[in-house]
Design a protein around this motif. Structure first.
Motif, PDB file in Angstrom:
ATOM      1  N   UNK A 205       0.819  -1.213   0.000  1.00 46.33           N
ATOM      2  CA  UNK A 205       0.000   0.000   0.000  1.00 46.33           C
ATOM      3  C   UNK A 205       0.851   1.262   0.000  1.00 46.33           C
ATOM      4  N   UNK A 206       2.047   1.201   0.524  1.00 48.46           N
ATOM      5  CA  UNK A 206       2.924   2.366   0.479  1.00 48.46           C
ATOM      6  C   UNK A 206       3.323   2.727  -0.947  1.00 48.46           C
ATOM      7  N   UNK A 207       3.305   1.759  -1.849  1.00 47.36           N
ATOM      8  CA  UNK A 207       3.686   2.028  -3.241  1.00 47.36           C
ATOM      9  C   UNK A 207       2.485   2.328  -4.129  1.00 47.36           C
ATOM     10  N   UNK A 208       1.282   2.359  -3.578  1.00 46.79           N
ATOM     11  CA  UNK A 208       0.103   2.706  -4.379  1.00 46.79           C
ATOM     12  C   UNK A 208      -1.132   1.994  -3.881  1.00 46.79           C
ATOM     13  N   UNK A 209      -2.265   2.492  -4.314  1.00 49.36           N
ATOM     14  CA  UNK A 209      -3.528   1.882  -3.914  1.00 49.36           C
ATOM     15  C   UNK A 209      -4.589   2.207  -4.957  1.00 49.36           C
ATOM     16  N   UNK A 210      -5.682   1.480  -4.873  1.00 48.86           N
ATOM     17  CA  UNK A 210      -6.826   1.705  -5.765  1.00 48.86           C
ATOM     18  C   UNK A 210      -8.091   1.656  -4.928  1.00 48.86           C
ATOM     19  N   UNK A 211      -8.934   2.667  -5.057  1.00 46.76           N
ATOM     20  CA  UNK A 211     -10.176   2.753  -4.298  1.00 46.76           C
ATOM     21  C   UNK A 211     -11.336   2.339  -5.190  1.00 46.76           C
ATOM     22  N   UNK A 212     -12.199   1.482  -4.664  1.00 45.47           N
ATOM     23  CA  UNK A 212     -13.348   0.973  -5.407  1.00 45.47           C
ATOM     24  C   UNK A 212     -14.610   1.224  -4.580  1.00 45.47           C
ATOM     25  N   UNK A 213     -15.792   1.149  -5.193  1.00 46.48           N
ATOM     26  CA  UNK A 213     -17.028   1.322  -4.413  1.00 46.48           C
ATOM     27  C   UNK A 213     -17.176   0.220  -3.368  1.00 46.48           C
ATOM     28  N   UNK A 214     -17.918   0.537  -2.317  1.00 50.33           N
ATOM     29  CA  UNK A 214     -18.216  -0.470  -1.309  1.00 50.33           C
ATOM     30  C   UNK A 214     -18.965  -1.632  -1.947  1.00 50.33           C
TER      31      UNK A 214
END
Length: 327
Positions: free
Chosen positions: A227-236
């Motif tokens: 997670x320190x190198x990136x992340x992706x947010x998606x709907x619940x």
């Protein structure tokens, strides 16, 4: 529940994340936050750098953060930055623990206030394969008045929740099944005792306090590096239970009544069944625009009455889009 270990591709986590627990960072005495309950042992997927696409976006479908869960981690980070600035807690550590403990609240199955749609409970801690933890809450949180069970998206046992529980969403309640409350409580525990989580020894000590296992430490730190190198947010995964959703503003639909016989419905335009005035003298030759013949009161030659009517313009209602749910 524990998940089978997933394969880890090379370079998916930093070398530091792959190191075992240091002897200089022993876990605290007493029960761990989760009671050493089972956890998800899958490691993060390999990131790949595609042409024209940053590496942090190439998540491959694994490790995505549901929107409400992500918001809870960020809010906890902000609160701890205010109340314990020397801790240097980063939300990515909360995300790593949340991934390992509950798969981000089962993929974000939370209601609008952050409470899980259904309770997330670990197994009964009866000893044997797990730690033996006698009941500490009379079953108030875990529904078990004999043995404790880890509760909620961050998997607190009732005795540790009684000490570290927090109100993260400002509703005046401390609920281990609420992702905002649980994230803030986890942050409070990780920062306890004046820890500086930028210090590797303090970081290891904090993680081992969650679960007294070197394998757990390795798994959490692998996700932390991910997670320190990136992340992706998606709907619940779920917008909440039906009772949490507002009623539609349109008029209420009434239950359709049973179908009535066809002769009760308004007939489609067609030939009249009652006698009418004698028609005008016929014009030789058929007319393409003339209407259907009407029956005369005293016909000289029997005229057959049409027995077919044109079909109506109605269409069958659509069955609607199929939906699926996550169990």
């Amino acid at each position: 529940m524990a998940v089978l270990t997933a394969s880890q591709a090379p370079r998916a986590a930093s070398a530091e994340a792959a190191q075992p627990a240091r002897s200089t960072a022993p876990a605290e005495h007493g029960p761990s936050v989760s009671g050493d309950s089972p956890y998800r042992t899958g490691l993060p997927p390999l990131r790949t750098r595609k042409e024209g696409r940053p590496a942090q976006e190439a998540t491959g479908g694994g490790g995505a953060l549901p929107a409400s869960v992500f918001a809870a981690y960020r809010r906890a980070e902000a609160e701890l930055a205010r109340s314990a600035p020397g801790c240097r807690l980063r939300w990515q550590l909360l995300a790593a623990i949340g991934q390992v403990e509950s798969g981000q609240a089962w993929g974000g199955r939370v209601m609008r206030d952050g409470t899980t749609v259904t309770p997330i409970l670990g197994p009964r801690l009866t000893g044997g394969a797990f730690a033996a933890v006698a009941d500490a809450d009379g079953g108030a949180y875990d529904g078990d008045a004999v043995y404790d069970r880890a509760v909620g998206p961050m998997q607190f046992i009732p005795s540790t929740w009684a000490r570290w529980g927090a109100d993260g969403n400002g509703d005046g309640r401390r609920d281990p099944n609420n992702v905002y409350d649980a994230a803030l409580a986890a942050g409070r525990y990780l920062c306890a005792g004046g820890r500086d989580l930028s210090n590797p020894a303090d970081l290891d000590r904090a993680i081992l306090g969650y679960n007294h296992s070197d394998a757990y430490l390795h798994t959490v730190k692998a996700w932390y590096a991910y997670y320190l190198t990136g992340h992706r947010v998606v709907p619940d995964a779920s917008g909440g239970s039906p009772s949490d959703r507002p009623e539609p503003s349109g008029p209420k639909k009434t239950k359709p009544s049973p179908s009535k016989p066809s002769d009760d419905r308004k007939p489609a335009p067609g030939p009249s069944r009652t006698p009418s005035a004698p028609p005008a003298p016929p014009v030789p030759g058929p007319s393409p625009t003339a209407g259907l013949p009407r029956a005369s009161g005293t016909p000289l030659v029997p005229v057959p009455v049409p027995t077919l009517t044109l079909p109506g313009g109605g269409v069958l209602p659509s069955a609607g889009q199929l939906t699926t749910g996550n169990g």
